[in-house]
Design an enzyme around this catalytic site. Structure first.
Site, PDB file in Angstrom:
ATOM      1  N   ASP A   1       0.877  14.039   6.732  1.00 51.24           N
ATOM      2  CA  ASP A   1       1.114  12.612   6.887  1.00 51.24           C
ATOM      3  C   ASP A   1       0.781  12.134   8.295  1.00 51.24           C
ATOM      4  O   ASP A   1       0.354  12.898   9.148  1.00 51.24           O
ATOM      5  CB  ASP A   1       2.565  12.275   6.524  1.00 51.24           C
TER       6      ASP A   1
ATOM      7  N   GLU B   1       1.149 -12.121   0.144  1.00 48.64           N
ATOM      8  CA  GLU B   1      -0.006 -11.529   0.835  1.00 48.64           C
ATOM      9  C   GLU B   1      -1.284 -12.276   0.487  1.00 48.64           C
ATOM     10  O   GLU B   1      -2.170 -12.427   1.334  1.00 48.64           O
ATOM     11  CB  GLU B   1      -0.132 -10.050   0.463  1.00 48.64           C
TER      12      GLU B   1
ATOM     13  N   TRP C   1       6.753   5.073  -3.119  1.00 47.27           N
ATOM     14  CA  TRP C   1       7.161   3.907  -2.326  1.00 47.27           C
ATOM     15  C   TRP C   1       8.597   4.094  -1.845  1.00 47.27           C
ATOM     16  O   TRP C   1       9.460   4.559  -2.564  1.00 47.27           O
ATOM     17  CB  TRP C   1       6.998   2.608  -3.100  1.00 47.27           C
TER      18      TRP C   1
ATOM     19  N   ILE D   1       0.856  -1.183   0.000  1.00 49.15           N
ATOM     20  CA  ILE D   1       0.000   0.000   0.000  1.00 49.15           C
ATOM     21  C   ILE D   1       0.893   1.234   0.000  1.00 49.15           C
ATOM     22  O   ILE D   1       1.636   1.475   0.956  1.00 49.15           O
ATOM     23  CB  ILE D   1      -0.953  -0.012   1.206  1.00 49.15           C
TER      24      ILE D   1
END
Length: 487
Positions: free
Chosen positions: A287, A238, A190, A175
């Site tokens: 954030d 996952e 990322w 994510i």
């Protein structure tokens, strides 16, 4: 509890009073984030905004806004049951051959769960009921939230990014936030140690001029979403872990434009590629630290196809000063970490990541101390054993008579058992979150370990204090007469 898709999970939540539908028109620009934040801070329900201003697609927020809903999403009734998942992960991380027939029988439930790990590939999937390509692709038609006034643009937050390196059979789900910069363009933020970034780095080395395939699923079933944020072993996919959570194989289907497998029941899927030579300046965004982050260049994700279910739901969240949804997830997943750490360090009694520490920046560990220097060994173990803790700045180690989850207890231990020079360990030039502007260099900073344990011979030359303990007989006596005292 098994949920075939996100919609089944929402039906269960609504039946338990854990989901509220908002029928008023609400703007994805700032308003949804404000409502979600207020709701989360009071432990409120998940929210389905049925009429986003300017859009026809409903928006789901605050889905995992309480530890209870995180546990439900993992198929458990409460967070305490998540420790069993941690034990399973510890078993899968370092499986040991049984020492005898009795132990083999004891391991059968774990091996039975492993049978649910392989994914089931479907030829036809709900996530591809509607297919948009070419000029039909327009990300501005999705109700992507703009969460903070100082944010530079709307932000995709709950996308499950599927990637695969050139040398790996296993596909990675991660994510990563994605900034909207054009009708078919997103910036893929990322960090270098994350699975998607590692796959991309290997791809660039092997295929320097070829586009890197990417698919992003939005609104997958809860087990698949949570598998993407759980500390699973690097060798386990996952999708496989989602099958363990669900007790049923994860259903996937092949993307239309590439070979990546996507959750078959996802509400929306973005397909496309990253040009190894195309980057853009990302941010600033508010954030999970409670601050706006620095701008930095990241790869650009070009979307060539959008597929979705009919009447699709857009899943989103916001981040900000804790508590926010990532902090709640961290609090719940804390229970998963404990058995994994205990398998390597059996002396650990409890491990706690306070939500106000931005989910991972500070850890409190309690141990059954066995020798001088033991606390320092545990500090080093926490920083090195799991990749999830490489960014943890502060590790506080206490004895097992201290409640790791009670700040009053922890502060008492620090102020009575710790000498600032002798009992603090400082390490320089270590990996640090890029979002941590307190570090002198982006991505590189220091760590502090605090030994708040009772000191053993060899650690001090002084007679050590003995903690005061109450007489249990007197405590019991006063308990019996307490109601008669009028106090």
């Amino acid at each position: 509890m098994k949920y075939k898709d996100l919609r089944e999970f929402l039906t269960l939540l609504e039946g338990q009073g854990e989901l509220v539908r908002i029928k008023q028109e609400i703007d994805p620009y700032l308003e949804m984030a404000e409502i979600s934040d207020r709701t989360l801070r009071k432990g409120g329900p998940a929210i389905l905004f049925e009429k986003p201003k300017g859009y026809r697609m409903p928006v789901l927020c605050n889905l995992f806004g309480t530890p209870k809903r995180v546990a439900l999403g993992m198929g458990q009734e409460d967070t305490h049951a998540l420790r069993e998942l941690g034990k399973l992960l510890a078993f899968l991380k370092e499986p040991e051959p049984p020492k005898g027939f009795k132990e083999l029988i004891g391991q059968l439930p774990q091996w039975k769960q492993v049978l649910n790990m392989p994914s089931k590939v479907l030829g036809k999937a709900d996530c591809q009921q509607v297919v948009l390509s070419g000029d039909e692709v327009d990300l501005y038609k999705l109700p992507i939230m703009h969460c903070h006034e100082g944010d530079v643009a709307p932000l995709v937050t709950w996308g499950l990014t599927v990637t695969q390196g050139p040398y790996k059979k296993r596909q990675n789900l991660g994510i990563y936030r994605q900034q909207l910069i054009g009708k078919n363009k997103l910036i893929m933020r990322w960090l270098s140690h994350r699975g998607g970034a590692l796959d991309f780095h290997e791809w660039k080395e092997a295929n320097p001029d070829k586009p890197f395939p990417v698919s992003v699923a939005i609104g997958a079933d809860p087990a698949t979403i949570l598998a993407a944020v759980t500390p699973i072993p690097d060798t386990l996919s996952e999708y496989a872990f989602a099958g363990l959570l669900r007790g049923q194989k994860t259903e996937v289907t092949k993307s239309i434009s590439n070979d990546l497998e996507i959750p078959a029941s996802a509400e929306i899927v973005l397909e496309g590629y990253i040009d190894p030579n195309e980057t853009a300046l990302e941010g600033p965004y508010g954030d999970h630290t409670g601050y706006y982050n620095e701008q930095e260049y990241f790869p650009v994700f070009t979307v060539t196809h959008i597929t979705m279910r009919r009447d699709a739901i857009y899943h989103s969240t916001y981040t900000g000063r804790p508590p926010d949804e990532p902090a709640v997830l961290g609090e719940a997943l804390n229970e998963v970490f404990i058995p994994i750490l205990q398998k390597q360090f059996p002396e650990i009694v409890d491990f706690y990541l306070p939500p106000e520490g931005c989910s991972y920046r500070l850890a409190v560990v309690t141990i059954k101390k066995q020798y001088a220097g033991h606390a320092k060994r545990v500090m080093m173990g926490v920083w090195s054993f799991l990749r999830q803790f490489m960014y943890t700045k502060f590790v506080i180690v206490c004895d097992d008579d201290v409640n790791a989850r009670d700040w009053k207890d922890v502060i008492w231990a620090i102020t009575t058992r710790c000498d600032p020079i002798r009992d603090t360990t400082l390490i320089d030039h270590t990996p640090i979150d890029y979002l941590d502007f307190a570090s002198p260099i982006a991505g590189l900073g220091s760590k502090m370990g605090i030994d708040a344990t009772n000191k053993w011979p060899g650690e001090t030359s002084r007679e050590w204090g003995t903690p005061i303990k109450k007489d249990p007989n007197v405590v019991k006596l006063v308990d019996e007469i307490w109601d008669q005292l009028g106090l």
